[in-house]
Motif scaffolding. Structure first.
Motif, PDB file in Angstrom:
ATOM      1  N   THR A 140      36.887  32.240  41.275  1.00  0.00           N
ATOM      2  CA  THR A 140      36.588  33.396  40.445  1.00  0.00           C
ATOM      3  C   THR A 140      35.090  33.614  40.302  1.00  0.00           C
ATOM      4  O   THR A 140      34.281  32.752  40.654  1.00  0.00           O
ATOM      5  CB  THR A 140      37.193  33.215  39.047  1.00  0.00           C
ATOM      6  OG1 THR A 140      36.533  32.113  38.400  1.00  0.00           O
ATOM      7  CG2 THR A 140      38.690  32.929  39.120  1.00  0.00           C
ATOM      8  N   ASN A 176      40.326  39.331  41.898  1.00  0.00           N
ATOM      9  CA  ASN A 176      40.039  37.905  42.021  1.00  0.00           C
ATOM     10  C   ASN A 176      39.118  37.393  40.918  1.00  0.00           C
ATOM     11  O   ASN A 176      38.785  36.230  40.887  1.00  0.00           O
ATOM     12  CB  ASN A 176      39.369  37.615  43.370  1.00  0.00           C
ATOM     13  CG  ASN A 176      40.346  37.730  44.517  1.00  0.00           C
ATOM     14  OD1 ASN A 176      41.544  37.613  44.310  1.00  0.00           O
ATOM     15  ND2 ASN A 176      39.836  37.973  45.717  1.00  0.00           N
ATOM     16  N   THR A 177      38.707  38.270  40.020  1.00  0.00           N
ATOM     17  CA  THR A 177      37.721  37.877  39.013  1.00  0.00           C
ATOM     18  C   THR A 177      38.358  37.413  37.718  1.00  0.00           C
ATOM     19  O   THR A 177      37.664  36.966  36.823  1.00  0.00           O
ATOM     20  CB  THR A 177      36.771  39.054  38.716  1.00  0.00           C
ATOM     21  OG1 THR A 177      37.550  40.172  38.237  1.00  0.00           O
ATOM     22  CG2 THR A 177      36.006  39.460  39.974  1.00  0.00           C
ATOM     23  N   ASN A 178      39.676  37.525  37.595  1.00  0.00           N
ATOM     24  CA  ASN A 178      40.286  37.131  36.330  1.00  0.00           C
ATOM     25  C   ASN A 178      41.663  36.531  36.586  1.00  0.00           C
ATOM     26  O   ASN A 178      42.683  37.190  36.418  1.00  0.00           O
ATOM     27  CB  ASN A 178      40.383  38.344  35.388  1.00  0.00           C
ATOM     28  CG  ASN A 178      40.849  37.930  33.998  1.00  0.00           C
ATOM     29  OD1 ASN A 178      40.693  36.784  33.591  1.00  0.00           O
ATOM     30  ND2 ASN A 178      41.429  38.872  33.279  1.00  0.00           N
ATOM     31  N   GLN A 227      42.903  29.830  36.233  1.00  0.00           N
ATOM     32  CA  GLN A 227      41.566  29.302  36.444  1.00  0.00           C
ATOM     33  C   GLN A 227      40.790  29.190  35.128  1.00  0.00           C
ATOM     34  O   GLN A 227      39.712  28.592  35.100  1.00  0.00           O
ATOM     35  CB  GLN A 227      40.769  30.206  37.403  1.00  0.00           C
ATOM     36  CG  GLN A 227      41.345  30.313  38.799  1.00  0.00           C
ATOM     37  CD  GLN A 227      40.944  29.153  39.686  1.00  0.00           C
ATOM     38  OE1 GLN A 227      40.463  28.131  39.215  1.00  0.00           O
ATOM     39  NE2 GLN A 227      41.137  29.305  40.973  1.00  0.00           N
TER      40      GLN A 227
END
Length: 240
Positions: free
Chosen positions: A2, A200-202, A206
């Motif tokens: 991320t 893909n950033t959140n 993760q």
């Protein structure tokens, strides 16, 4: 991988580079007397703990990107560096083990050097070479390996004292050159962050990992600052 993990990776690489430069500055000022400073043990530990955390995040990056050769050679290099650090710490901390430390220091160093060569080759010639800044980091690492190999040869077969002295002065700059390699990594990761897809950033799974490494980054930063300040103060006093 991320965006937050990228940022944390950059933070640890930057912190390691800054600490390595600070360590070199102190060594330039007082030389081997750095080992007599009370704050040195804590500083030494924090340097390597920060480096290990950064290595773990870097390994995650290699695995995520599918850079298998770089992934495995980076693991070997991390183990080799930890071996050198452990042997040094044992010989530094316990007088009775100083002979053992001296006996194993050269084999451990050669193991570390060999693993660094493999790691540098993986950055330069494997599929990771498509990333320009990572390939450049590999080329720089190979240059450092050349200097270290020359130092080993001169140490084992001393012929010209003048060349030996010049090479020792060059070797003193190796940690700073190593920190500049971290800068090349950081430039690459900054470029990759800008191309990350929004989805893909959140990633929820993760989040716990991000929180853990975020907490470790804060702790590492605080301890580096505290131990570094103590070391600088003691080195300043020692130089007068």
């Amino acid at each position: 991988m991320t965006k937050n993990l990228y940022i944390l990776l950059i933070a640890f690489l930057g912190l390691s580079a800054a600490a390595a430069i600070a360590d070199s500055i102190i060594r330039f000022q007082i030389g081997a007397e750095i080992y007599t400073l009370h704050a040195f043990a804590a500083w030494f530990l924090m340097l390597h703990i920060t480096g290990v955390i950064g290595s773990i995040l870097l390994l995650k990056y290699y695995y995520y990107r599918g850079y298998r050769f770089a992934f495995f050679t980076a693991i070997i290099n991390a183990i080799a560096n930890l071996s050198v650090a452990a042997i040094f710490l044992l010989s530094y901390s316990f007088i009775t083990l100083s002979f053992v430390g001296r006996s194993y220091s050269m084999p451990a160093f050669l193991f570390s050097l060999g693993s660094l060569i493999l790691y540098a080759l993986s950055l330069t010639f494997s599929n990771i070479r498509k990333r320009f800044w990572l390939k450049l980091a590999g080329v720089c690492a190979l240059g450092i390996c050349l200097v270290l190999i020359s130092a080993v040869i001169v140490h084992m077969y001393p012929k010209d004292v003048r060349i030996n002295i010049i090479l020792e002065k060059i070797v003193q700059w190796v940690p700073i050159a190593g920190s500049l390699i971290n800068v090349l990594f950081i430039i690459n990761f900054l470029g990759e962050i800008s191309t990350l897809k929004a989805e893909n950033t959140n990633i929820p799974r993760q989040k716990s990992l991000e929180n853990l490494f975020g907490f470790l980054a804060i702790v590492a930063f605080v301890f580096i600052i505290v131990s570094g300040t103590l070391l600088f103060n003691q080195s300043y006093t020692q130089s007068f």
